[in-house]
Design an enzyme around this catalytic site. Sequence first.
Site, PDB file in Angstrom:
ATOM      1  N   CYS A   1      24.487  69.758  61.801  1.00 34.23           N
ATOM      2  CA  CYS A   1      25.777  69.415  61.199  1.00 34.23           C
ATOM      3  C   CYS A   1      26.142  67.985  61.541  1.00 34.23           C
ATOM      4  O   CYS A   1      25.972  67.543  62.681  1.00 34.23           O
ATOM      5  CB  CYS A   1      26.854  70.360  61.713  1.00 34.23           C
ATOM      6  SG  CYS A   1      28.448  70.053  60.960  1.00 34.23           S
TER       7      CYS A   1
ATOM      8  N   CYS B   1      33.053  79.110  58.122  1.00 28.29           N
ATOM      9  CA  CYS B   1      32.677  77.719  57.872  1.00 28.29           C
ATOM     10  C   CYS B   1      33.754  76.842  58.532  1.00 28.29           C
ATOM     11  O   CYS B   1      34.865  76.723  57.999  1.00 28.29           O
ATOM     12  CB  CYS B   1      32.642  77.517  56.357  1.00 28.29           C
ATOM     13  SG  CYS B   1      32.045  75.930  55.837  1.00 28.29           S
TER      14      CYS B   1
HETATM   15  P1  FAD Z   1      27.186  76.937  46.728  1.00 28.59           P
HETATM   16  O1  FAD Z   1      26.803  75.524  46.957  1.00 28.59           O
HETATM   17  O2  FAD Z   1      28.631  77.304  46.795  1.00 28.59           O
HETATM   18  O3  FAD Z   1      26.569  77.356  45.339  1.00 28.59           O
HETATM   19  C1  FAD Z   1      26.785  78.589  44.720  1.00 28.59           C
HETATM   20  C2  FAD Z   1      26.795  78.357  43.227  1.00 28.59           C
HETATM   21  O4  FAD Z   1      26.725  79.613  42.540  1.00 28.59           O
HETATM   22  C3  FAD Z   1      28.068  77.672  42.755  1.00 28.59           C
HETATM   23  O5  FAD Z   1      27.757  76.594  41.912  1.00 28.59           O
HETATM   24  C4  FAD Z   1      28.804  78.783  42.000  1.00 28.59           C
HETATM   25  O6  FAD Z   1      29.634  78.275  40.992  1.00 28.59           O
HETATM   26  C5  FAD Z   1      27.625  79.565  41.460  1.00 28.59           C
HETATM   27  N1  FAD Z   1      27.964  80.915  41.014  1.00 28.59           N
HETATM   28  C6  FAD Z   1      28.802  81.792  41.614  1.00 28.59           C
HETATM   29  N2  FAD Z   1      28.896  82.900  40.870  1.00 28.59           N
HETATM   30  C7  FAD Z   1      28.113  82.720  39.780  1.00 28.59           C
HETATM   31  C8  FAD Z   1      27.836  83.494  38.643  1.00 28.59           C
HETATM   32  N3  FAD Z   1      28.393  84.697  38.456  1.00 28.59           N
HETATM   33  N4  FAD Z   1      26.987  83.000  37.700  1.00 28.59           N
HETATM   34  C9  FAD Z   1      26.402  81.784  37.866  1.00 28.59           C
HETATM   35  N5  FAD Z   1      26.660  80.989  38.933  1.00 28.59           N
HETATM   36  C10 FAD Z   1      27.506  81.462  39.867  1.00 28.59           C
HETATM   37  N6  FAD Z   1      26.825  72.435  55.267  1.00 28.59           N
HETATM   38  C11 FAD Z   1      26.128  71.459  55.876  1.00 28.59           C
HETATM   39  O7  FAD Z   1      24.982  71.694  56.243  1.00 28.59           O
HETATM   40  N7  FAD Z   1      26.655  70.225  56.066  1.00 28.59           N
HETATM   41  C12 FAD Z   1      27.905  69.912  55.644  1.00 28.59           C
HETATM   42  O8  FAD Z   1      28.366  68.794  55.836  1.00 28.59           O
HETATM   43  C13 FAD Z   1      28.667  70.920  54.989  1.00 28.59           C
HETATM   44  N8  FAD Z   1      29.898  70.649  54.539  1.00 28.59           N
HETATM   45  C14 FAD Z   1      30.582  71.603  53.868  1.00 28.59           C
HETATM   46  C15 FAD Z   1      31.852  71.291  53.365  1.00 28.59           C
HETATM   47  C16 FAD Z   1      32.585  72.229  52.676  1.00 28.59           C
HETATM   48  C17 FAD Z   1      33.941  71.877  52.145  1.00 28.59           C
HETATM   49  C18 FAD Z   1      32.064  73.555  52.514  1.00 28.59           C
HETATM   50  C19 FAD Z   1      32.855  74.603  51.770  1.00 28.59           C
HETATM   51  C20 FAD Z   1      30.816  73.874  53.003  1.00 28.59           C
HETATM   52  C21 FAD Z   1      30.056  72.914  53.672  1.00 28.59           C
HETATM   53  N9  FAD Z   1      28.779  73.186  54.177  1.00 28.59           N
HETATM   54  C22 FAD Z   1      28.072  72.199  54.811  1.00 28.59           C
HETATM   55  C23 FAD Z   1      28.208  74.557  54.115  1.00 28.59           C
HETATM   56  C24 FAD Z   1      27.173  74.782  53.001  1.00 28.59           C
HETATM   57  O9  FAD Z   1      26.092  73.877  53.148  1.00 28.59           O
HETATM   58  C25 FAD Z   1      27.767  74.632  51.632  1.00 28.59           C
HETATM   59  O10 FAD Z   1      28.785  75.577  51.464  1.00 28.59           O
HETATM   60  C26 FAD Z   1      26.748  74.828  50.512  1.00 28.59           C
HETATM   61  O11 FAD Z   1      27.304  74.362  49.320  1.00 28.59           O
HETATM   62  C27 FAD Z   1      26.339  76.282  50.348  1.00 28.59           C
HETATM   63  O12 FAD Z   1      25.302  76.364  49.412  1.00 28.59           O
HETATM   64  P2  FAD Z   1      25.079  77.673  48.498  1.00 28.59           P
HETATM   65  O13 FAD Z   1      24.036  77.315  47.520  1.00 28.59           O
HETATM   66  O14 FAD Z   1      24.882  78.856  49.350  1.00 28.59           O
HETATM   67  O15 FAD Z   1      26.475  77.904  47.764  1.00 28.59           O
END
Ligand code: FAD
Length: 426
Positions: free
Chosen positions: A355, A161
């Site tokens: 992005c 990332c």
């Molecule tokens: P997450 O949003 O991380 O969600 C996972 C969830 O699962 C969390 O709430 C976590 O607490 C929960 N979880 C984990 N383990 C358990 C468990 N055992 N029991 C219950 N719940 C649990 N993408 C873009 O397209 N545009 C952007 O501008 C962008 N900016 C980003 C900025 C940052 C700082 C980061 C880190 C990433 C960014 N991304 C961006 C990439 C991506 O879109 C994000 O990381 C996004 O939040 C990923 O979504 P997700 O649902 O896969 O994971």
Amino acid sequence: MALPKIVVLGAGLGGTIAAYEIADAVKGRAEVMVVSNSEDYWFVPSNPWVAVRMREPEALRVELRPVMERKKIGFTSVGAKRVHPAENRIELNDGTDVSYDWLVIATGPHLAFDEIEGFGPDANTVSICETHHAHKAADLFDRIVADPKPVVVGAAQGASCFGPAYEFAMLLDTELKKRKVRDRVPITFVTPEPYIGHLGLDGVGDTKALLESEMRDRHIKWVTNSRVKSVEPGTMHIEEVGEDGAVKKEHSLDFGLAMLMPPFRGVPAIHGIEGLVNPRGFVLIDKHQRNPAFPNVFGLGVCVAIPPTGPTPVPVGVPKTGFMIESMVTAIAHNLSDLLDGKEPSWEASWNAICLADFGDGGVAFVAQPQIPPRNTNWSSSGKWVHLAKIAFEKYFLMKVRRGESEPFYEKLALQVMGVNKLRDR
Ligand code: FAD
């Protein structure tokens, strides 16, 4: 008769919109429940703003329980201790169990800071991966403003990332200039990418030239093909490797503030489950987002396994961004609906990337369709409009999450972004 039960595990960006979209797609035909480990949703893409005091964390928070209740989606924030896919059961952190007919895993990344000595917010560097990390990083930002010292920003080996690292480096430049201390804060960008703007995607459009030019313009020095050996308080030790992977140069970089994106792995609740995940704990999926060993389990978002675009001297992963995650959500919602109708799943995610990287005063945008080259759309652009578009998108996305509305947010954004470009080119 009891309705079949669909459980969404994780309520981050992917899990939250998945719960909404699945609930709408299977209305009256299945029960939907979310197993989260938090009462709240946090808009992670705005975390870099929190770390430079452009946002308070509270502005990025959505209380999920009332929204889920309104949409008749079951909700617990107890969190999963372990998934038992052979028994169609999730063991929760309080010792109780939740059974399911279908499971959608959306647990995001486990941040692998422990793979490098002295790395991470519990050791010697700050993080922007979680909103509370970014809030803590803002205290160090204040200290740098009060007592200027060098800054190191970038990503560690194995990271996937990169956008937030570039954003944070440029945001620091913008915000330190506003506070008239930038002249006393040298910024170095370190990254495992083979070149600036690779982004784990072998570049998109002209991201190499655009981002290099931004960095030169802002006097940000960089080291590519880098590998962090260790971090001690105030000093980072890195190796710069050549094309053949051999160490070319060693650097010791002094810093007052350091933020590197960490490598990711799968979360402990699923790590090590034979057939469900790969050796790093990422969920194995087929083209319909379904796990081959446990076909009633789907995976979406950062927690799924995707191979790298190609070999690089230092390992870099492929980013999983919002647009791609949203298309995985839509495919799963349709596939679950088809399964309830007794049909085989046929929907596939489009796996495109969009992005908006905001630099506080401008930014760089790109659209990659498909994400892995060669592409049909390979577009990048820069300008003040990116900063404004990112603010507008944050407001729009948070409004929709608060209302519980499922909609292809990112697809709309992609069309808008490309539309803007067409207008500009006229
Ligand atoms: P997450 O949003 O991380 O969600 C996972 C969830 O699962 C969390 O709430 C976590 O607490 C929960 N979880 C984990 N383990 C358990 C468990 N055992 N029991 C219950 N719940 C649990 N993408 C873009 O397209 N545009 C952007 O501008 C962008 N900016 C980003 C900025 C940052 C700082 C980061 C880190 C990433 C960014 N991304 C961006 C990439 C991506 O879109 C994000 O990381 C996004 O939040 C990923 O979504 P997700 O649902 O896969 O994971």
